[in-house]
Design an enzyme around this catalytic site. Structure first.
Site: not given
Length: 498
Positions: A76, A152, A176
């Site tokens: 990520k 996210s 997230s």
């Protein structure tokens, strides 16, 4: 180099076994993963920073060892830094931000043998439960391209669900990991506070609310990677009791007869979609079939107060992020450096006092005590992961009139006026209306997982969330493995699949 057509039939540990038995080489697996990313990513926009040559060179120059030797992996694009590679944090202001070191979690991923092929999309600073940053554009859900993969860690979830890689990293400060796992029909575990390292650049991420881990198609991959990454690093703010045995051993054991509390009512009294209610009812029925004791009840927690506390922390963190951006830029940050909503959130962060901030953190401590007592009676707490199935791309973006208001507020610096207007209470309910269930575990530091056991009539995944006792990932892993065995999801594939 030969093609490896069976790539998607294996999870990470399955691929590692092939490498160990010399049935295929890490280089061959790497090229197959790259080919699949190149084929599928144009539709999904999940991978925003390819690292193909870095991965090839890494394989050529390093003896791969560890439980995941040779397994393709994605990072990520937030917090998990890799030396020599950009970390944009989903923000245009950081588009040229090249890291000069590896974060500790990245070092541990490498030590486990994972081969990092790129970085995945995230909203600016990881602030939203959708993945639609201005810098990179929206990531799309492989189950339906019109819908969000959540956020996210939306880029990571879309990449795993579509078969680009079997595992990808994420972090979770309010849901997230679990939200995108639910949206994309995969497994996502938020670990206990202090279980995984956050150094050397960070300590108590989001005041301890945020943690690092991965999104996977199989339960055992999540367990195996946690075996490789858990434990404090130098200067860690929290040191918790280590597991009594490897998590891969835990998933081989039955969970026993668990006492399960379940609830489908939103903690902030907002509507819950029937598909998400059905998902939990289905899961509760499955648990009863497996011999667990299931009871409909909920902890006595003021959900609205906690939601408000989450946003005050959130505002403060954004304000601090913008101050750090000024240091990075070498000048005072201005509204045009970030997205309009981000700047507004930062202004709100400046409007609250230090005393107000400390008071809300104390509410988290109270909630942790309530949940500790709750778990004296119940082993796990089951809720929907989300209150709604994945929304459409753009649905949660500010409307035109709201954009005008944001521009006025940002230009005039009206954070104090916004606070006085009562906007915080409105944000707490409206912004969390689709995702009101996940933040509790972030407040309390408990482990929580989203398990893919239900799909709506429109073919969209709706995850079931389980929250466990603090430090007790073991019970969650045992239960997840039992559910995976009872209702397998590994071969349930979306229309867009590599």
């Amino acid at each position: 180099m030969r093609a490896f057509q069976e790539y998607d039939q294996y999870d990470g540990l399955g691929l590692a076994k092939l490498v160990k038995e010399k049935e295929i080489s890490p280089a061959e697996i790497c090229e197959e993963a790259i080919a699949r990313i190149e084929k599928i990513n144009p539709q999904l926009n999940a991978v925003v920073t390819p690292m193909y040559d870095i991965a090839r060179n890494y394989i050529a120059q390093n003896p791969l060892d560890g439980a995941f030797a040779g397994v393709p992996f994605l990072l990520k694009d937030l917090l998990e830094v890799y030396a020599g590679v950009v970390e944009t944090k989903g923000s245009k202001a950081y588009r040229n931000n090249i890291s000069d070191h590896d974060s500790e979690i990245v070092k541990r991923y490498k030590k486990a043998g994972l081969v990092i092929l790129g970085k995945t999309n995230t909203p600016e600073f990881g602030l939203l439960g959708i993945t639609e940053p201005e810098l990179h554009g929206p990531t799309r859900n492989p189950w339906n391209l019109d819908h969000t993969p959540g956020g996210s860690s939306g880029g990571s979830a879309a990449a795993v669900a579509s078969g680009m890689v079997p595992v990808s990293s994420g972090n979770d400060g309010g849901g997230s990991i679990r939200i995108p796992a639910s949206c994309c029909g995969i497994f996502g575990l938020k670990v206990s506070r202090g279980r995984n390292p956050t150094g050397p650049d960070h300590g108590a991420l989001w005041q301890g609310a945020a943690v690092e881990h991965v999104l996977t198609r199989s339960v055992r991959d999540s367990a195996g990677i946690l075996d490789a990454t858990h434990g404090p690093d130098v200067g860690a703010p929290y040191i918790i009791i280590p597991p009594s045995q490897p998590y891969l051993k835990e998933i081989e054991q039955k969970p026993g007869r668990l006492r399960v509390a379940f609830n489908t009512h939103s903690p902030i009294d907002t509507p819950v979609h029937q598909d998400c209610i059905k998902a939990v009812e289905h899961t509760a029925g499955l648990l009863e079939k497996l011999g667990h004791d299931v009871e409909e009840t909920m902890p006595k927690i003021d959900g609205l107060l906690l939601a408000k506390s989450f946003f005050i922390m959130y505002f403060g963190e954004v304000s601090a992020e913008i101050k750090e951006l000024s240091l990075f830029l070498g000048r005072k940050a201005k509204p045009s450096d970030v997205e309009p909503l981000t700047w507004t959130l930062g202004l709100l962060g400046q409007a609250f006092s230090a005393g107000e901030f400390v008071k809300i953190i104390r509410e988290w401590d109270k909630a942790a005590r309530v949940m500790g007592r709750f778990h004296e009676a119940y082993d796990v707490y089951l809720t929907p992961t989300m209150a709604y199935p994945p929304v459409k791309i753009g649905e949660l973006q500010p409307k035109p009139a709201e954009r005008v208001l944001l521009k006025v507020v940002n230009t005039l610096g009206l954070g104090g006026l916004l606070k006085a207007s009562g906007v915080v209470d409105k944000l707490a309910t409206e912004s969390l209306s689709k995702t009101p269930f996940t933040q509790l575990a972030n407040f309390t530091g408990q482990p929580a997982m989203s398990v893919p056991l239900y799909w709506s009539s429109e073919g969209l995944p709706c995850g079931s969330q389980f929250i466990g006792r603090f430090g007790d990932e073991a019970t969650l892993f045992r239960l997840a493995a039992q559910l995976e065995n009872e209702q397998p999801w590994f071969n349930k594939r979306p229309p867009v699949f590599a």
